[in-house]
Design a protein around this motif. Structure first.
Motif, PDB file in Angstrom:
ATOM      1  N   CYS A  99       0.853  -1.187   0.000  1.00 37.76           N
ATOM      2  CA  CYS A  99       0.000   0.000   0.000  1.00 37.76           C
ATOM      3  C   CYS A  99       0.893   1.243   0.000  1.00 37.76           C
ATOM      4  O   CYS A  99       1.756   1.371   0.860  1.00 37.76           O
ATOM      5  CB  CYS A  99      -0.895  -0.010   1.229  1.00 37.76           C
ATOM      6  N   CYS A 102       0.286   3.291   3.589  1.00 36.90           N
ATOM      7  CA  CYS A 102       0.767   2.892   4.912  1.00 36.90           C
ATOM      8  C   CYS A 102       1.815   1.784   4.845  1.00 36.90           C
ATOM      9  O   CYS A 102       2.404   1.424   5.855  1.00 36.90           O
ATOM     10  CB  CYS A 102      -0.407   2.431   5.779  1.00 36.90           C
ATOM     11  N   CYS A 119      -6.934  -0.406   0.383  1.00 35.51           N
ATOM     12  CA  CYS A 119      -6.215  -0.898   1.552  1.00 35.51           C
ATOM     13  C   CYS A 119      -7.174  -1.001   2.736  1.00 35.51           C
ATOM     14  O   CYS A 119      -7.857  -0.032   3.062  1.00 35.51           O
ATOM     15  CB  CYS A 119      -5.072   0.052   1.892  1.00 35.51           C
ATOM     16  N   CYS A 122      -5.820   1.565   5.778  1.00 29.05           N
ATOM     17  CA  CYS A 122      -5.891   3.027   5.772  1.00 29.05           C
ATOM     18  C   CYS A 122      -6.917   3.552   4.768  1.00 29.05           C
ATOM     19  O   CYS A 122      -7.135   4.749   4.686  1.00 29.05           O
ATOM     20  CB  CYS A 122      -4.516   3.631   5.511  1.00 29.05           C
TER      21      CYS A 122
HETATM   22 ZN   LIG Z   1      -2.715   1.402   3.481  1.00 26.95          ZN
END
Ligand SMILES: [Zn+2]
Length: 130
Positions: A99, A102, A119, A122
Protein backbone atom coordinates in the motif's frame (compact mmCIF):
# COMPACT_ATOMS: atom_id res chain seq x y z
CA UNK A 1 15.35 -51.22 36.35
CA UNK A 2 14.67 -50.04 39.90
CA UNK A 3 18.23 -48.92 40.27
CA UNK A 4 18.02 -46.95 37.06
CA UNK A 5 14.82 -45.27 38.17
CA UNK A 6 16.49 -44.29 41.43
CA UNK A 7 19.45 -42.99 39.47
CA UNK A 8 17.16 -40.87 37.28
CA UNK A 9 15.30 -39.44 40.28
CA UNK A 10 15.71 -35.69 40.40
CA UNK A 11 17.35 -35.67 37.04
CA UNK A 12 16.01 -33.86 34.03
CA UNK A 13 15.52 -36.60 31.42
CA UNK A 14 14.59 -36.03 27.79
CA UNK A 15 12.81 -33.15 26.09
CA UNK A 16 12.33 -31.71 22.62
CA UNK A 17 15.66 -29.88 22.69
CA UNK A 18 17.44 -33.09 23.70
CA UNK A 19 15.73 -34.93 20.85
CA UNK A 20 16.85 -32.21 18.44
CA UNK A 21 20.44 -32.50 19.67
CA UNK A 22 20.44 -36.26 19.07
CA UNK A 23 19.06 -35.81 15.54
CA UNK A 24 21.54 -33.01 14.87
CA UNK A 25 24.35 -35.30 15.96
CA UNK A 26 23.20 -38.02 13.54
CA UNK A 27 22.90 -35.52 10.68
CA UNK A 28 26.38 -34.14 11.38
CA UNK A 29 27.74 -37.67 11.52
CA UNK A 30 26.37 -38.36 8.02
CA UNK A 31 27.62 -35.03 6.65
CA UNK A 32 31.09 -35.59 8.06
CA UNK A 33 31.27 -38.92 6.26
CA UNK A 34 31.69 -36.91 3.08
CA UNK A 35 34.23 -34.43 4.42
CA UNK A 36 37.74 -35.83 4.18
CA UNK A 37 39.21 -34.07 7.21
CA UNK A 38 40.64 -36.31 9.93
CA UNK A 39 38.85 -36.29 13.30
CA UNK A 40 36.13 -33.91 12.03
CA UNK A 41 33.58 -36.64 12.78
CA UNK A 42 34.34 -36.12 16.46
CA UNK A 43 32.45 -32.83 16.15
CA UNK A 44 29.24 -34.77 15.61
CA UNK A 45 29.63 -36.07 19.16
CA UNK A 46 29.39 -32.58 20.65
CA UNK A 47 25.57 -32.23 20.47
CA UNK A 48 25.16 -35.85 21.56
CA UNK A 49 27.35 -35.39 24.61
CA UNK A 50 25.47 -32.20 25.42
CA UNK A 51 22.14 -34.06 25.08
CA UNK A 52 23.33 -36.78 27.46
CA UNK A 53 24.66 -34.19 29.89
CA UNK A 54 21.26 -32.46 29.90
CA UNK A 55 19.42 -35.74 30.44
CA UNK A 56 21.33 -36.51 33.61
CA UNK A 57 21.46 -32.93 34.80
CA UNK A 58 19.97 -32.10 38.19
CA UNK A 59 19.48 -28.42 37.34
CA UNK A 60 15.95 -28.98 36.09
CA UNK A 61 14.96 -25.30 36.00
CA UNK A 62 17.93 -24.39 33.86
CA UNK A 63 17.31 -27.25 31.44
CA UNK A 64 13.62 -26.29 31.13
CA UNK A 65 14.65 -22.73 30.33
CA UNK A 66 16.97 -24.03 27.60
CA UNK A 67 14.15 -26.10 26.18
CA UNK A 68 11.72 -23.18 26.15
CA UNK A 69 14.29 -20.89 24.54
CA UNK A 70 14.94 -23.54 21.90
CA UNK A 71 11.21 -24.14 21.30
CA UNK A 72 10.71 -20.42 20.70
CA UNK A 73 13.57 -20.29 18.19
CA UNK A 74 12.41 -23.46 16.49
CA UNK A 75 8.88 -22.09 16.27
CA UNK A 76 10.22 -18.95 14.57
CA UNK A 77 12.22 -21.01 12.08
CA UNK A 78 9.19 -23.17 11.33
CA UNK A 79 6.95 -20.14 10.80
CA UNK A 80 9.54 -18.55 8.51
CA UNK A 81 9.83 -21.75 6.45
CA UNK A 82 6.06 -22.14 6.34
CA UNK A 83 5.66 -18.56 5.07
CA UNK A 84 8.37 -19.09 2.47
CA UNK A 85 6.67 -22.23 1.18
CA UNK A 86 3.26 -20.63 1.15
CA UNK A 87 4.54 -17.56 -0.65
CA UNK A 88 6.14 -19.69 -3.37
CA UNK A 89 2.88 -21.56 -3.88
CA UNK A 90 0.91 -18.35 -3.65
CA UNK A 91 2.93 -16.44 -6.21
CA UNK A 92 1.32 -18.44 -9.02
CA UNK A 93 -2.19 -17.35 -8.13
CA UNK A 94 -1.68 -14.13 -6.20
CA UNK A 95 0.43 -11.01 -6.24
CA UNK A 96 1.57 -8.90 -3.36
CA UNK A 97 1.47 -5.13 -3.46
CA UNK A 98 2.54 -2.65 -0.87
CA UNK A 99 0.00 0.00 0.00
CA UNK A 100 1.55 3.34 -1.00
CA UNK A 101 -0.24 4.97 1.91
CA UNK A 102 0.77 2.89 4.91
CA UNK A 103 3.10 0.21 3.54
CA UNK A 104 0.85 -2.71 4.46
CA UNK A 105 1.26 -5.77 2.26
CA UNK A 106 -1.84 -6.55 0.25
CA UNK A 107 -2.52 -9.83 -1.49
CA UNK A 108 -4.56 -9.76 -4.69
CA UNK A 109 -5.47 -12.54 -7.16
CA UNK A 110 -3.50 -12.65 -10.40
CA UNK A 111 -4.83 -12.32 -13.94
CA UNK A 112 -7.69 -9.92 -13.28
CA UNK A 113 -6.31 -7.13 -15.43
CA UNK A 114 -6.40 -3.62 -14.02
CA UNK A 115 -8.07 -3.54 -10.65
CA UNK A 116 -8.62 -0.96 -7.99
CA UNK A 117 -7.22 -2.05 -4.67
CA UNK A 118 -8.50 -0.60 -1.45
CA UNK A 119 -6.22 -0.90 1.55
CA UNK A 120 -8.19 -2.33 4.49
CA UNK A 121 -5.92 -0.59 6.95
CA UNK A 122 -5.89 3.03 5.77
CA UNK A 123 -8.58 3.09 3.09
CA UNK A 124 -6.11 4.22 0.42
CA UNK A 125 -7.19 3.32 -3.12
CA UNK A 126 -4.78 2.57 -5.93
CA UNK A 127 -4.92 0.89 -9.31
CA UNK A 128 -2.64 -1.97 -10.30
CA UNK A 129 -2.43 -4.47 -13.09
CA UNK A 130 -2.42 -8.07 -11.88
ZN1 LIG B 1 -2.72 1.40 3.48
Amino acid sequence: MNGFRKFMMGRYGGDQFGMFLVILSIILCVIFLFIPVPYISLLSWVPLVFAIYRMFSRQIGKRQEENYAWLRKWGAVRTWWWNLKNRAKDSKTHRCYKCPGCGKKLRVPRGKGKISITCPQCGNKFIKKT
